[in-house]
Design a protein around this motif. Structure first.
Motif, mmCIF file in Angstrom:
data_model
loop_
_atom_site.group_PDB
_atom_site.id
_atom_site.type_symbol
_atom_site.label_atom_id
_atom_site.label_comp_id
_atom_site.label_asym_id
_atom_site.label_seq_id
_atom_site.Cartn_x
_atom_site.Cartn_y
_atom_site.Cartn_z
ATOM 1 N N VAL A 183 -16.399 -9.617 16.812
ATOM 2 C CA VAL A 183 -15.479 -10.170 15.817
ATOM 3 C C VAL A 183 -14.166 -10.429 16.558
ATOM 4 C CG1 VAL A 183 -14.254 -9.766 13.652
ATOM 5 C CG2 VAL A 183 -16.576 -8.911 13.927
ATOM 6 N N PRO A 184 -13.847 -11.701 16.832
ATOM 7 C CA PRO A 184 -12.693 -12.007 17.678
ATOM 8 C C PRO A 184 -11.352 -11.575 17.093
ATOM 9 C CG PRO A 184 -13.575 -14.001 16.688
ATOM 10 C CD PRO A 184 -14.513 -12.892 16.345
ATOM 11 N N GLU A 185 -11.213 -11.617 15.798
ATOM 12 C CA GLU A 185 -9.953 -11.236 15.170
ATOM 13 C C GLU A 185 -10.244 -10.287 14.021
ATOM 14 O OE1 GLU A 185 -7.362 -14.468 14.083
ATOM 15 O OE2 GLU A 185 -8.247 -15.731 15.638
ATOM 16 N N ARG A 186 -9.309 -9.412 13.758
ATOM 17 C CA ARG A 186 -9.452 -8.499 12.629
ATOM 18 C C ARG A 186 -9.090 -9.276 11.367
ATOM 19 N NH1 ARG A 186 -9.731 -3.319 15.051
ATOM 20 N NH2 ARG A 186 -9.005 -2.062 13.322
ATOM 21 N N ASP A 187 -10.010 -10.136 10.969
ATOM 22 C CA ASP A 187 -9.741 -11.069 9.885
ATOM 23 C C ASP A 187 -10.894 -11.067 8.897
ATOM 24 O OD1 ASP A 187 -8.991 -13.160 8.259
ATOM 25 O OD2 ASP A 187 -9.123 -14.690 9.817
ATOM 26 N N LEU A 188 -10.609 -10.672 7.664
ATOM 27 C CA LEU A 188 -11.642 -10.676 6.619
ATOM 28 C C LEU A 188 -11.708 -12.003 5.890
ATOM 29 C CD1 LEU A 188 -11.393 -7.141 5.038
ATOM 30 C CD2 LEU A 188 -13.242 -8.081 6.406
ATOM 31 N N ASN A 189 -10.940 -12.977 6.334
ATOM 32 C CA ASN A 189 -10.938 -14.264 5.647
ATOM 33 C C ASN A 189 -11.960 -15.244 6.200
ATOM 34 O OD1 ASN A 189 -8.943 -13.601 3.754
ATOM 35 N ND2 ASN A 189 -7.376 -13.865 5.317
ATOM 36 N N THR A 190 -12.661 -14.871 7.264
ATOM 37 C CA THR A 190 -13.720 -15.754 7.746
ATOM 38 C C THR A 190 -14.983 -15.486 6.937
ATOM 39 O OG1 THR A 190 -14.613 -14.265 9.432
ATOM 40 C CG2 THR A 190 -12.752 -15.676 10.087
ATOM 41 N N GLU A 191 -15.750 -16.513 6.722
ATOM 42 C CA GLU A 191 -16.978 -16.393 5.920
ATOM 43 C C GLU A 191 -17.932 -15.367 6.519
ATOM 44 O OE1 GLU A 191 -19.214 -16.902 2.665
ATOM 45 O OE2 GLU A 191 -17.290 -17.881 2.993
ATOM 46 N N MET A 192 -18.048 -15.346 7.847
ATOM 47 C CA MET A 192 -18.975 -14.436 8.519
ATOM 48 C C MET A 192 -18.592 -12.977 8.304
ATOM 49 S SD MET A 192 -21.713 -14.197 10.367
ATOM 50 C CE MET A 192 -21.971 -15.705 11.231
ATOM 51 N N THR A 193 -17.320 -12.629 8.513
ATOM 52 C CA THR A 193 -16.918 -11.223 8.364
ATOM 53 C C THR A 193 -16.986 -10.782 6.907
ATOM 54 O OG1 THR A 193 -14.572 -11.852 8.322
ATOM 55 C CG2 THR A 193 -15.486 -11.147 10.443
ATOM 56 N N ARG A 194 -16.555 -11.626 5.990
ATOM 57 C CA ARG A 194 -16.626 -11.279 4.558
ATOM 58 C C ARG A 194 -18.078 -11.063 4.134
ATOM 59 N NH1 ARG A 194 -12.155 -11.635 1.614
ATOM 60 N NH2 ARG A 194 -13.201 -11.868 -0.377
ATOM 61 N N SER A 195 -18.945 -11.981 4.531
ATOM 62 C CA SER A 195 -20.358 -11.885 4.157
ATOM 63 C C SER A 195 -20.994 -10.617 4.712
ATOM 64 C CB SER A 195 -21.136 -13.103 4.652
ATOM 65 O OG SER A 195 -20.724 -14.252 3.971
ATOM 66 N N ALA A 196 -20.692 -10.296 5.968
ATOM 67 C CA ALA A 196 -21.277 -9.098 6.586
ATOM 68 C C ALA A 196 -20.801 -7.828 5.878
ATOM 69 C CB ALA A 196 -20.929 -9.049 8.077
ATOM 70 N N LEU A 197 -19.501 -7.756 5.575
ATOM 71 C CA LEU A 197 -18.970 -6.579 4.886
ATOM 72 C C LEU A 197 -19.566 -6.445 3.488
ATOM 73 C CD1 LEU A 197 -17.099 -4.147 4.668
ATOM 74 C CD2 LEU A 197 -15.269 -5.727 3.992
ATOM 75 N N LEU A 198 -19.631 -7.548 2.762
ATOM 76 C CA LEU A 198 -20.179 -7.506 1.405
ATOM 77 C C LEU A 198 -21.670 -7.161 1.430
ATOM 78 C CD1 LEU A 198 -18.283 -10.547 -0.126
ATOM 79 C CD2 LEU A 198 -17.810 -8.112 -0.493
ATOM 80 N N GLU A 199 -22.402 -7.685 2.394
ATOM 81 C CA GLU A 199 -23.828 -7.374 2.492
ATOM 82 C C GLU A 199 -24.046 -5.901 2.817
ATOM 83 O OE1 GLU A 199 -27.763 -7.450 2.123
ATOM 84 O OE2 GLU A 199 -26.340 -8.972 1.450
ATOM 85 N N LEU A 200 -23.230 -5.324 3.683
ATOM 86 C CA LEU A 200 -23.330 -3.899 3.992
ATOM 87 C C LEU A 200 -23.164 -3.074 2.718
ATOM 88 C CD1 LEU A 200 -23.491 -1.578 6.082
ATOM 89 C CD2 LEU A 200 -21.003 -1.753 6.267
ATOM 90 N N ASN A 201 -22.184 -3.426 1.901
ATOM 91 C CA ASN A 201 -21.948 -2.695 0.661
ATOM 92 C C ASN A 201 -23.052 -2.962 -0.364
ATOM 93 O OD1 ASN A 201 -19.195 -1.162 0.667
ATOM 94 N ND2 ASN A 201 -18.983 -2.975 1.931
ATOM 95 N N ASN A 202 -23.631 -4.163 -0.366
ATOM 96 C CA ASN A 202 -24.801 -4.435 -1.211
ATOM 97 C C ASN A 202 -25.973 -3.536 -0.822
ATOM 98 O OD1 ASN A 202 -23.977 -6.415 -3.030
ATOM 99 N ND2 ASN A 202 -24.459 -8.085 -1.643
#
Length: 141
Positions: free
Chosen positions: A79-98
């Motif tokens: 993850v190049p930047e500590r950024d939750l606004n990219t589709e990839m990082t948001r999707s991965a975090l939400l999927e982990l919680n799912n």
């Protein structure tokens, strides 16, 4: 119903199962405490509403920024930047919680109650308002 055991414990066990499967390591809960708050407790919070025929409520996953991006780096490779606004990082975090919530709801279903869950939502920022009135939450580390 013993709320602590019947409803809350499956979420800790669900997280334990998911992390052990994904990261091939043992996970334990070192402490469970109860707090009353109407605000997020950490940098990143994911909320998911769960409902059944007799219950409706929200599950909040409080996670420190460093923990989230360590997990995302492992899951995504980099993850190049500590950024939750990219589709990839948001999707991965939400999927982990799912995945964690899905495991918990499976455990609750085995105890006789079927629950439904809403899509998860990310609340960014420690101290963000999450409810109108303080709620009692169980927190595990």
């Amino acid at each position: 119903m013993n709320i602590e055991f019947d409803l809350i414990t499956p979420f800790f066990l669900g997280a334990k199962d998911v992390f052990e499967q994904l990261f091939l390591s043992d996970v334990s809960v070192s402490e469970i405490s109860t707090i009353q708050t109407d605000r997020t407790q950490t940098d990143i919070t994911v909320s998911i509403e769960i409902t059944s025929s007799s219950f409706s409520g929200k599950v909040y996953y409080f996670m420190e920024d460093s923990f989230v991006f360590t997990i995302l780096n492992i899951l995504l490779g980099y993850v190049p930047e500590r950024d939750l606004n990219t589709e990839m990082t948001r999707s991965a975090l939400l999927e982990l919680n799912n995945m964690i919530t899905g495991k918990a709801l499976t455990k609750l279903s085995e105890m006789g109650t079927n629950y439904n869950m809403s899509p998860p939502e990310i609340i960014d920022g420690k101290g963000s308002k999450m409810t109108m009135e303080p709620v009692s939450l169980s927190v595990g580390t």
